[in-house]
Motif scaffolding. Structure first.
Motif, PDB file in Angstrom:
ATOM      1  N   MET A 171       1.056  -1.178  -0.205  1.00 43.24           N
ATOM      2  CA  MET A 171      -0.074  -0.185  -0.228  1.00 43.24           C
ATOM      3  C   MET A 171       0.599   1.205   0.172  1.00 43.24           C
ATOM      4  N   LEU A 172      -0.414   2.429  -0.279  1.00 47.01           N
ATOM      5  CA  LEU A 172       0.891   3.541  -0.793  1.00 47.01           C
ATOM      6  C   LEU A 172       0.325   4.983   0.149  1.00 47.01           C
ATOM      7  N   LEU A 173       1.217   5.696   0.803  1.00 44.72           N
ATOM      8  CA  LEU A 173       0.805   6.519   1.867  1.00 44.72           C
ATOM      9  C   LEU A 173       1.595   7.872   1.117  1.00 44.72           C
ATOM     10  N   ALA A 174       0.200   8.530   1.017  1.00 44.83           N
ATOM     11  CA  ALA A 174       0.808   9.780   0.097  1.00 44.83           C
ATOM     12  C   ALA A 174      -0.572  10.504   1.255  1.00 44.83           C
ATOM     13  N   GLY A 175       0.882  12.107   0.806  1.00 43.09           N
ATOM     14  CA  GLY A 175       0.100  13.316   1.958  1.00 43.09           C
ATOM     15  C   GLY A 175       0.875  14.571   1.040  1.00 43.09           C
ATOM     16  N   ASP A 176      -0.092  15.494   1.516  1.00 42.53           N
ATOM     17  CA  ASP A 176       0.002  16.373   0.627  1.00 42.53           C
ATOM     18  C   ASP A 176       0.016  17.473   2.389  1.00 42.53           C
ATOM     19  N   ILE A 177       1.261  18.044   2.550  1.00 44.91           N
ATOM     20  CA  ILE A 177       2.479  18.809   3.558  1.00 44.91           C
ATOM     21  C   ILE A 177       1.875  20.098   3.613  1.00 44.91           C
ATOM     22  N   GLY A 178       1.237  20.946   4.490  1.00 43.74           N
ATOM     23  CA  GLY A 178       0.748  22.044   4.210  1.00 43.74           C
ATOM     24  C   GLY A 178       1.583  22.611   5.551  1.00 43.74           C
ATOM     25  N   GLY A 179       1.455  24.331   5.416  1.00 42.55           N
ATOM     26  CA  GLY A 179       2.192  24.527   7.032  1.00 42.55           C
ATOM     27  C   GLY A 179       0.732  24.977   8.267  1.00 42.55           C
ATOM     28  N   THR A 180      -0.142  24.962   7.863  1.00 42.98           N
ATOM     29  CA  THR A 180      -1.185  24.391   9.219  1.00 42.98           C
ATOM     30  C   THR A 180      -1.558  23.610   8.744  1.00 42.98           C
ATOM     31  N   LYS A 181      -1.887  22.459   7.852  1.00 43.10           N
ATOM     32  CA  LYS A 181      -1.860  21.362   7.329  1.00 43.10           C
ATOM     33  C   LYS A 181      -1.558  20.403   7.033  1.00 43.10           C
ATOM     34  N   THR A 182      -1.593  19.181   7.290  1.00 40.92           N
ATOM     35  CA  THR A 182      -0.874  18.273   6.106  1.00 40.92           C
ATOM     36  C   THR A 182      -2.209  17.251   6.397  1.00 40.92           C
ATOM     37  N   GLN A 183      -2.657  16.882   5.014  1.00 38.84           N
ATOM     38  CA  GLN A 183      -3.458  15.025   4.356  1.00 38.84           C
ATOM     39  C   GLN A 183      -2.652  14.170   4.269  1.00 38.84           C
ATOM     40  N   LEU A 184      -3.035  13.457   5.488  1.00 47.95           N
ATOM     41  CA  LEU A 184      -2.313  11.920   5.216  1.00 47.95           C
ATOM     42  C   LEU A 184      -3.424  10.338   4.209  1.00 47.95           C
ATOM     43  N   ALA A 185      -3.238   9.560   3.642  1.00 45.89           N
ATOM     44  CA  ALA A 185      -4.599   9.218   3.074  1.00 45.89           C
ATOM     45  C   ALA A 185      -3.275   7.853   2.697  1.00 45.89           C
ATOM     46  N   VAL A 186      -3.672   6.375   2.939  1.00 44.98           N
ATOM     47  CA  VAL A 186      -3.661   5.624   2.705  1.00 44.98           C
ATOM     48  C   VAL A 186      -3.776   4.726   1.213  1.00 44.98           C
ATOM     49  N   PHE A 187      -3.416   3.889   0.003  1.00 38.83           N
ATOM     50  CA  PHE A 187      -3.907   3.919  -0.825  1.00 38.83           C
ATOM     51  C   PHE A 187      -3.675   2.182  -1.934  1.00 38.83           C
ATOM     52  N   SER A 188      -4.350   1.820  -2.481  1.00 36.57           N
ATOM     53  CA  SER A 188      -3.804   0.804  -2.872  1.00 36.57           C
ATOM     54  C   SER A 188      -4.177   1.181  -3.959  1.00 36.57           C
ATOM     55  N   LEU A 189      -3.451  -0.084  -4.675  1.00 40.42           N
ATOM     56  CA  LEU A 189      -3.246  -0.143  -6.236  1.00 40.42           C
ATOM     57  C   LEU A 189      -4.819  -0.695  -6.891  1.00 40.42           C
ATOM     58  N   ALA A 190      -5.336  -1.369  -6.036  1.00 42.27           N
ATOM     59  CA  ALA A 190      -7.107  -1.791  -6.774  1.00 42.27           C
ATOM     60  C   ALA A 190      -7.938  -0.700  -6.669  1.00 42.27           C
ATOM     61  N   GLU A 191      -7.547  -0.176  -5.838  1.00 38.86           N
ATOM     62  CA  GLU A 191      -9.031   1.810  -5.904  1.00 38.86           C
ATOM     63  C   GLU A 191      -8.661   2.644  -6.244  1.00 38.86           C
ATOM     64  N   GLY A 192      -7.349   2.482  -6.370  1.00 39.29           N
ATOM     65  CA  GLY A 192      -6.859   4.003  -7.618  1.00 39.29           C
ATOM     66  C   GLY A 192      -6.319   4.846  -6.744  1.00 39.29           C
ATOM     67  N   PRO A 193      -6.068   6.094  -7.136  1.00 42.37           N
ATOM     68  CA  PRO A 193      -6.037   7.790  -6.461  1.00 42.37           C
ATOM     69  C   PRO A 193      -7.442   8.535  -5.782  1.00 42.37           C
ATOM     70  N   ARG A 194      -8.837   8.106  -6.767  1.00 48.54           N
ATOM     71  CA  ARG A 194      -9.297   8.873  -5.751  1.00 48.54           C
ATOM     72  C   ARG A 194     -10.201   8.436  -4.622  1.00 48.54           C
ATOM     73  N   ARG A 195      -9.698   7.009  -4.286  1.00 51.01           N
ATOM     74  CA  ARG A 195     -10.803   5.925  -3.244  1.00 51.01           C
ATOM     75  C   ARG A 195      -9.360   5.872  -1.862  1.00 51.01           C
ATOM     76  N   PRO A 196      -9.331   6.679  -1.290  1.00 47.88           N
ATOM     77  CA  PRO A 196      -8.223   6.069  -0.456  1.00 47.88           C
ATOM     78  C   PRO A 196      -8.910   5.361   1.149  1.00 47.88           C
ATOM     79  N   VAL A 197      -7.797   4.196   1.233  1.00 51.83           N
ATOM     80  CA  VAL A 197      -8.006   3.568   2.427  1.00 51.83           C
ATOM     81  C   VAL A 197      -8.485   3.782   3.230  1.00 51.83           C
TER      82      VAL A 197
END
Length: 330
Positions: free
Chosen positions: A1-27
């Motif tokens: 599985m892949l952990l993806a993150g959008d790192i910002g100065g105020t907040k950081t969004q983290l999400a886990v993704f799978s190859l089966a679900e793709g980049p639009r459907r975080p686990v």
């Protein structure tokens, strides 16, 4: 599985993704207050422990240039190094992207529901695509077709020299040069730029400052939301704030058109960042597209370029797409 993150100065969004679900459907996903953590590794450890998912790879987007897999964040005292993170978190691979490069990677994944179209235009198949994103700062990126997919490239075009288009903008340039010594587009077309335009109109005496607005601005560290809200007030819009936001829209339109010409963005121009979705009534008016297409002999050509506002959190989608594609071939 892949952990993806959008790192910002105020907040950081983290999400886990799978190859089966793709980049639009975080686990799994969560938002963290960035400043409460000493570094990214501590935040990631907490998130992985909370989700208890078998993460092997990670991909993060950051505000600022990424050079050799390393980035020093603009608004956080963090230095993020992909190789060091992989070793520290016991991951097989970590990738780092500039945040606008990540936003650009998301563009091919976007649907009509993710967009507000300002100019339908005539998109050229496999044409280059431009992304310009006014948020806290001004980010720019572009995509080119490689023969099988679109490849995204980051830039620091938001810091290029501001080029005025009329007498009032010439006076704004002088105002910014006196204040900063250099006037890039980010000093105007961004969250840090909007107060500069407001100050210019106030100090030049063109519009009187409302005592109510002055008091509100004096009691906050971030003046931009107050200026934007006062300009969009449906009952009693503040004239000074309206003038500031109209100037913002004109200069943003001109610079979006500049970027479209520089990369010949016949595939479209996409407005990302946090500000455009909040000022859609202003962008839908004639001012933005008039400035966008005001390019002399190229005005007719650029009028055929599609222009869209991105309404979703695109950077995380792009980071997930980038990571999943590389994870599948690793």
């Amino acid at each position: 599985m892949l952990l993806a993150g959008d790192i910002g100065g105020t907040k950081t969004q983290l999400a886990v993704f799978s190859l089966a679900e793709g980049p639009r459907r975080p686990v799994a996903e969560a938002i963290f207050p960035s400043a409460e953590y000493t570094d990214l590794a501590d935040m990631v450890r907490e998130f992985i422990a909370r989700t208890n998912l078998p993460v092997e790879y990670a991909c993060f987007d950051v505000a600022g240039p990424v050079i050799g897999g390393r980035a020093q964040l603009t608004n956080l005292p963090w230095i993020v190094d992909s190789a060091a993170l992989a070793a520290e978190l016991n991951l097989r691979r970590v990738w780092l992207l500039n945040d606008l490069q990540a936003t650009a990677y998301a563009v091919p994944q976007l649907t009509p529901a993710d967009l507000e179209t300002l100019n339908k235009g005539e998109p050229a198949e496999y044409g280059a695509i431009a992304v310009i994103a006014p948020g806290t700062g001004l980010g720019e990126a572009f995509l080119v077709w490689t023969g099988s997919s679109y490849m995204a490239y980051a830039s620091e075009g938001g810091h290029t020299d501001f080029g005025p288009n009329d007498e009032v903008e010439i006076e704004l340039l002088r105002f910014l040069l006196k204040r900063y010594g250099h006037a890039g587009y980010e000093r105007i077309c961004s969250g840090i730029g909007i107060p500069n335009i407001y100050d210019f109109f106030r100090d030049s005496g063109r519009f009187p400052e409302s005592p109510r607005i002055a008091q509100a601005l004096a009691t906050t560290d971030d003046r931009t939301p107050i200026i934007v809200q006062a300009a969009l007030d449906p009952v009693e819009p503040d004239p000074l704030c309206v003038a500031a936001m109209e100037m913002f829209v004109s200069v943003l339109g001109a610079e979006a058109g500049n970027l479209a010409l520089k990369v010949l963005a016949t595939g479209g121009v996409y407005l990302g960042g946090g500000i455009p979705p909040r000022i859609l009534p202003l962008l839908r008016g004639e001012r933005f597209m008039r400035a966008f297409t005001h390019k002399g002999r190229f005005s007719e050509m650029i009028s055929r370029i599609p222009v869209h506002v991105v309404l979703t959190q695109a950077a995380l989608i792009g980071a997930a797409r980038y990571g999943l594609e590389r994870m599948s071939s690793d």
